[in-house]
Scaffold this active site. Structure first.
Site, PDB file in Angstrom:
ATOM      1  N   GLY A   1       9.079 -20.433  39.097  1.00 41.32           N
ATOM      2  CA  GLY A   1       7.656 -20.497  39.403  1.00 41.32           C
ATOM      3  C   GLY A   1       6.976 -19.184  39.711  1.00 41.32           C
ATOM      4  N   GLY A   2       7.627 -18.060  39.448  1.00 43.15           N
ATOM      5  CA  GLY A   2       7.028 -16.763  39.772  1.00 43.15           C
ATOM      6  C   GLY A   2       5.701 -16.519  39.077  1.00 43.15           C
TER       7      GLY A   2
ATOM      8  N   LYS B   1      11.796  -9.741  25.123  1.00 45.97           N
ATOM      9  CA  LYS B   1      13.080  -9.171  25.530  1.00 45.97           C
ATOM     10  C   LYS B   1      13.648  -8.370  24.355  1.00 45.97           C
ATOM     11  CE  LYS B   1      12.524 -12.041  29.019  1.00 45.97           C
ATOM     12  NZ  LYS B   1      12.090 -11.615  30.357  1.00 45.97           N
TER      13      LYS B   1
END
EC number: 2.1.1.186
Length: 353
Positions: free
Chosen positions: A214-215, A296
């Site tokens: 949940g960041g 990424k």
């Protein structure tokens, strides 16, 4: 007249920064930049034309840049006089002075020296009338070591507005994970203060793909934005059961919202090309208006992987006949990744990085 540019970067990404800068300068301005030095956390490039071919926003792997006016070897005792001698030869007035160093463990040890040295330098330059409120040029002293300083200058359109090109943020005590700092930094870098006020408003809707724990969702919630949090993993802290969060345990690559949303954010671990295509599809289809996402990058050929991902985005948006804004930065809180901002419609058409 040749010019040497100093590019500061994350340690380990120097060659990526060099490759990208040379490509951008050649493609946009027809300028060939020659490698001068690759140090730990910085790159020096030389141009035979007295032009600045890019600004810090144009480069993903370079945190900030400046033009070198002197490369000085310093003694152990008097480091001030050689710098004053060089600056005294330049008919320039400066808005401010920054002391900088590589973002390495050895470089960070320079911070104590800088705190003591900077007031002395500022006092001398102020007395000489070389500091002025009406000036725009910034004097930057980059110390690869205590025995060497690269004296450089920067204008607001060239260099980042933070020393070392690093926006430092405090970790919120109630955020579920440190990844929240990535999105907070992205909003600040890509939108700025006014842009955040205009584009992140209470009552808006968003989708967070790969949301757990949940960041990133937390950053949206604190702005009063309703979030579809898509992840098979659990949400934590204040994001778990929050009235503005609808947690959906679904495949992030297959999910689509019932209605178009204002924001799409994504920090899924997947091949950069696949994530790039997914993000472009969302915006091309009108499922979202703006997106912030991470790519990424592989350990090898990072610049090539990024270029491929961006070309996929551009091809999709071009095929859809859409104007768009596209910006890319390796943020301070990123690691082996870059963060991308993609939005439609763009008032000024396409903007690549």
């Amino acid at each position: 007249m040749s010019v040497v540019f100093l590019l500061q970067t994350r340690p380990g990404f120097e060659r990526d920064a060099q490759q990208e800068a040379r490509t951008v300068a050649l493609e946009r301005r027809g300028l060939e930049l020659k490698p001068v030095e690759t140090g730990e956390g910085f790159v020096l490039l030389q141009s035979d034309a007295p032009l600045t071919p890019f600004g810090w926003r144009d480069l993903a792997f370079s945190r900030t840049l400046s033009r070198v006016i002197a490369d000085i070897q310093l003694g152990d005792r008097d480091r001030l006089t050689p710098i004053l001698d060089v600056v005294g030869q330049k008919a320039m007035t400066f808005a401010s002075i920054w002391l900088e160093w590589p973002d390495t463990n050895d470089g960070k040890a320079m911070s104590g020296f800088a705190r003591k040295f900077q007031p002395l330098l500022e006092e001398k330059l102020a007395t000489a009338g070389r500091l002025g409120q009406d000036a725009s040029t910034r004097l930057q002293l980059f110390f690869p070591s205590k025995s060497r300083v690269l004296v450089s200058v920067s204008e607001p359109q060239w260099g980042a507005p933070w020393p070392l090109g690093i926006l430092r943020l405090r970790m919120p005590t109630d955020a579920p994970s440190r990844s929240t700092l990535k999105l907070a930094e992205a909003f600040e870098v890509f939108l700025g203060e006014q842009g955040q006020q205009d584009k992140l408003k209470p009552g808006m809707t968003a989708v967070d793909l790969g949301a757990a724990p949940g960041g990133w969702t937390w950053q949206l919630l604190r702005r009063g934005i309703k979030v579809y949090a898509v992840d098979n993993g659990p949400m934590k802290g204040s994001c778990d059961g929050h009235p503005l969060v609808k947690h959906l345990r679904q495949d992030g690559f297959r999910f689509r919202p019932p209605h178009p949303v204002d924001w799409l954010v994504c920090d899924m671990v997947e091949r950069p090309g696949r994530v790039a295509e997914l993000m472009a599809d969302w915006l091309a289809e009108g499922a979202a208006r703006q997106a912030v996402f991470n790519l990424k990058l592989p350990m090898k050929k990072r610049a090539e992987a990024l270029s491929d991902a961006l070309e996929r985005i551009e091809a999709r948006m071009l095929a859809a006949g859409l104007a768009y804004t596209l910006q890319v930065k390796q943020l301070y809180h990123d690691r082996e990744e870059v963060t991308v901002y993609l939005a439609r419609p763009a008032a000024t058409g396409r903007r690549r990085r």
